[in-house]
Motif scaffolding. Structure first.
Motif, mmCIF file in Angstrom:
data_model
loop_
_atom_site.group_PDB
_atom_site.id
_atom_site.type_symbol
_atom_site.label_atom_id
_atom_site.label_comp_id
_atom_site.label_asym_id
_atom_site.label_seq_id
_atom_site.Cartn_x
_atom_site.Cartn_y
_atom_site.Cartn_z
ATOM 1 N N HIS A 24 -40.795 48.285 -34.087
ATOM 2 C CA HIS A 24 -40.120 48.813 -35.268
ATOM 3 C C HIS A 24 -39.603 47.679 -36.143
ATOM 4 O O HIS A 24 -39.742 47.702 -37.374
ATOM 5 C CB HIS A 24 -38.961 49.720 -34.856
ATOM 6 C CG HIS A 24 -39.381 50.896 -34.042
ATOM 7 N ND1 HIS A 24 -39.857 52.058 -34.602
ATOM 8 C CD2 HIS A 24 -39.417 51.094 -32.696
ATOM 9 C CE1 HIS A 24 -40.158 52.920 -33.652
ATOM 10 N NE2 HIS A 24 -39.903 52.361 -32.490
ATOM 11 N N PHE A 25 -38.999 46.677 -35.516
ATOM 12 C CA PHE A 25 -38.493 45.528 -36.271
ATOM 13 C C PHE A 25 -39.636 44.800 -36.958
ATOM 14 O O PHE A 25 -39.524 44.415 -38.128
ATOM 15 C CB PHE A 25 -37.738 44.573 -35.353
ATOM 16 C CG PHE A 25 -37.298 43.305 -36.044
ATOM 17 C CD1 PHE A 25 -36.143 43.289 -36.805
ATOM 18 C CD2 PHE A 25 -38.047 42.144 -35.935
ATOM 19 C CE1 PHE A 25 -35.732 42.126 -37.451
ATOM 20 C CE2 PHE A 25 -37.648 40.979 -36.573
ATOM 21 C CZ PHE A 25 -36.487 40.966 -37.336
ATOM 22 N N LEU A 51 -31.868 43.895 -42.481
ATOM 23 C CA LEU A 51 -32.598 44.661 -41.480
ATOM 24 C C LEU A 51 -31.623 45.023 -40.373
ATOM 25 O O LEU A 51 -31.108 44.148 -39.669
ATOM 26 C CB LEU A 51 -33.773 43.870 -40.899
ATOM 27 C CG LEU A 51 -35.078 43.911 -41.714
ATOM 28 C CD1 LEU A 51 -34.958 43.043 -42.967
ATOM 29 C CD2 LEU A 51 -36.264 43.458 -40.868
ATOM 30 N N ILE A 52 -31.346 46.316 -40.232
ATOM 31 C CA ILE A 52 -30.491 46.812 -39.155
ATOM 32 C C ILE A 52 -31.389 47.158 -37.982
ATOM 33 O O ILE A 52 -32.351 47.925 -38.124
ATOM 34 C CB ILE A 52 -29.724 48.070 -39.598
ATOM 35 C CG1 ILE A 52 -28.902 47.800 -40.854
ATOM 36 C CG2 ILE A 52 -28.832 48.583 -38.474
ATOM 37 C CD1 ILE A 52 -28.255 49.052 -41.444
ATOM 38 N N ASN A 53 -31.105 46.601 -36.816
ATOM 39 C CA ASN A 53 -31.952 46.865 -35.655
ATOM 40 C C ASN A 53 -31.166 46.662 -34.378
ATOM 41 O O ASN A 53 -30.031 46.181 -34.399
ATOM 42 C CB ASN A 53 -33.196 45.975 -35.670
ATOM 43 C CG ASN A 53 -32.887 44.563 -35.216
ATOM 44 O OD1 ASN A 53 -33.116 44.219 -34.071
ATOM 45 N ND2 ASN A 53 -32.339 43.726 -36.103
ATOM 46 N N GLY A 54 -31.771 47.041 -33.259
ATOM 47 C CA GLY A 54 -31.090 46.953 -31.972
ATOM 48 C C GLY A 54 -31.739 46.001 -30.992
ATOM 49 O O GLY A 54 -31.630 46.202 -29.781
ATOM 50 N N VAL A 55 -32.399 44.958 -31.493
ATOM 51 C CA VAL A 55 -33.072 43.993 -30.621
ATOM 52 C C VAL A 55 -32.459 42.616 -30.847
ATOM 53 O O VAL A 55 -32.709 41.995 -31.888
ATOM 54 C CB VAL A 55 -34.592 43.944 -30.886
ATOM 55 C CG1 VAL A 55 -35.262 42.953 -29.945
ATOM 56 C CG2 VAL A 55 -35.198 45.329 -30.724
ATOM 57 N N GLU A 57 -33.256 39.827 -29.743
ATOM 58 C CA GLU A 57 -34.263 38.771 -29.881
ATOM 59 C C GLU A 57 -34.807 38.669 -31.299
ATOM 60 O O GLU A 57 -35.452 37.684 -31.654
ATOM 61 C CB GLU A 57 -35.436 39.024 -28.928
ATOM 62 C CG GLU A 57 -35.024 39.126 -27.467
ATOM 63 C CD GLU A 57 -34.833 40.565 -27.025
ATOM 64 O OE1 GLU A 57 -35.377 40.947 -25.979
ATOM 65 O OE2 GLU A 57 -34.145 41.314 -27.745
ATOM 66 N N ALA A 58 -34.589 39.725 -32.109
ATOM 67 C CA ALA A 58 -35.142 39.757 -33.463
ATOM 68 C C ALA A 58 -34.199 39.019 -34.400
ATOM 69 O O ALA A 58 -33.266 39.596 -34.950
ATOM 70 C CB ALA A 58 -35.342 41.202 -33.915
ATOM 71 N N GLY A 59 -34.420 37.733 -34.575
ATOM 72 C CA GLY A 59 -33.532 36.927 -35.394
ATOM 73 C C GLY A 59 -33.953 36.884 -36.840
ATOM 74 O O GLY A 59 -34.961 37.453 -37.250
#
Length: 426
Positions: A24-25, A51-55, A57-59
């Motif tokens: 998704h990210f 970008l709002i996300n819940g990972v 690791e996604a920098g």
């Protein structure tokens, strides 16, 4: 509040719930790059966004200039549904924290365009208060639900939509963008989208051509084959089979296990690999290595598939079939149109991969009959929505005031618009 001038930078926010993997990210990141590049040309305004996300690791290092990340507390999914991934608290508490973060972000940043990936109300309805607050704080904002080409088997999707009232989606959203080609798979025809929402649907095409290609840090000796397992959390069987397969003479082989594969599984794959095979944990971007490969084998997540469709590299896809059938449906639809080859999980063996490689390295695959220009189409759609918001503000500003006048509702330009049909040409 005083509206921002039309010359101010456009503000865009993307949301993805991200319970597993980076798919998704990565999709939202591709959209962010496309809008950052194309909207200034189409609208005359620069772009900034979140970008709002819940990972975790996604920098932000892979985002375009002017974008940043808002990270939500991580959640995971099992047979019992969603639950906290790291926090030792009740899921209700995690949902409340996530809800408050989303609402604060939307009401403070006040985006001109808010694009939600896949889940109209987020996890456990965490988006609804934020969506309503954004409508109140910034009536000119345009809100879009973005859907991948395939959601799941119809019976599963019907149960999901039963928890989200179509009327509420029509109230809160201006359009639904589908990132696929309806000639390959049409969510309306398969009933993956309720009929009440068909009027909001705009097909954009696969998000394939024009993806920002980040340096991979991987430069294997050409010619080479590549095997990728997406995030890697469920890619062990594929990677082991590929490690045991026989590499065609004169070729090298690269296996990318994924950042979410366990250390033990990654090490086991390294031990199975022959002298012609290199095993790496992860790379910043697989698009370049896939494009330069002689042939590719992968699972069938949306991003990996679209990165492959943008090339003429022969592709064997081994879709995950549980707990969702999304990947299998995607590959069956694409294979029926000659765009990819399909290998079912039950048929996955080193021998099967060896046989496929032997033939694949002698050919290329043409995919020009698919609509692969979704990133360009999304930018045009975003520019159109932004223009309608500007026109509505100008009309409101010039309308004569009357004692009984009340603030007009946000204009929803798609309600009377026909569903878009895509051209064949890219």
């Amino acid at each position: 509040m005083v509206p921002r001038p039309d010359s101010a930078p456009l503000r865009v926010v993307f949301y993805s719930h991200d319970s597993q993997g980076l798919g998704h990210f990565r999709r939202n990141r591709a959209l962010a790059h496309a809008l950052n590049q194309r909207l200034p040309v189409l609208t005359g305004r620069q772009v900034t966004g979140l970008l709002i996300n819940g990972v975790p690791e996604a920098g932000a290092d892979s985002l375009p200039q002017g974008f940043d990340v808002v990270t939500l507390p991580a959640i995971g999914k099992d047979a019992g549904g969603y639950g906290p991934k790291r926090l030792d608290v009740a899921m209700q508490t995690v949902t409340s924290v996530r809800r408050d973060i989303v609402r604060a972000t939307l009401t403070t940043f006040r985006p001109d365009l808010f694009i939600v990936d896949r889940h109209a109300l987020g996890v456990n309805g965490e988006l609804e208060t934020g969506l309503r607050a954004l409508r109140a704080a910034h009536p000119g904002a345009r809100i879009v639900l973005g859907l991948r080409d395939v959601l799941d088997s119809p019976q599963v999707v019907v149960a999901e939509w039963a928890r989200v009232q179509p009327g509420l989606v029509r109230e809160l959203y201006d359009e639904i963008w589908v990132y696929g080609d309806p000639r390959v798979h049409d969510l309306r025809r398969t009933e993956e989208i309720p009929v009440q929402l068909h009027g909001l649907v705009r097909y954009q095409g696969f998000l394939a051509h024009g993806r920002a290609e980040l340096p991979s840090g991987l430069d294997p000796e050409i010619p080479y084959l590549i095997t990728t397992a997406g995030g890697g959390s469920d890619g062990f069987r594929l990677c082991v089979a590929a490690a045991r397969a026989t590499v065609p003479a004169g070729h090298r082989h690269v296996i990318i296990t994924g950042p979410q594969m366990s250390d033990a599984d990654h090490r086991a794959i390294e031990l199975q690999a022959g002298p012609s095979t290199m095993v790496v944990r992860s790379i910043p971007d697989a698009a370049g290595p896939i494009r330069r490969a002689a042939a590719s084998i992968s699972m069938a997540g949306y991003n990996t598939v679209t990165e492959t469709l943008a090339t003429d590299v022969p592709a064997l896809l081994v879709p995950r079939e549980t707990p969702r059938r999304e990947q299998l449906i995607r590959v069956e639809s694409l294979a029926a149109r000659g765009a990819v080859d399909l290998l079912r999980e039950g048929d996955l063996t080193p021998e099967a991969l060896t046989h496929w490689w032997a033939g694949a390295v002698r050919r290329r695959t043409q995919r020009g009959h698919l609509h692969l220009g979704g990133l360009r189409e999304v930018a045009r759609s975003a520019a159109r929505l932004v223009r309608t918001a500007q026109q509505a503000r100008r009309a409101e500003a010039t309308a004569p005031a009357t004692p009984a006048a009340t603030a007009p509702a946000a204009v929803k330009p798609t309600d009377a618009s026909p569903t878009q049909e895509l051209p064949v040409a890219i």
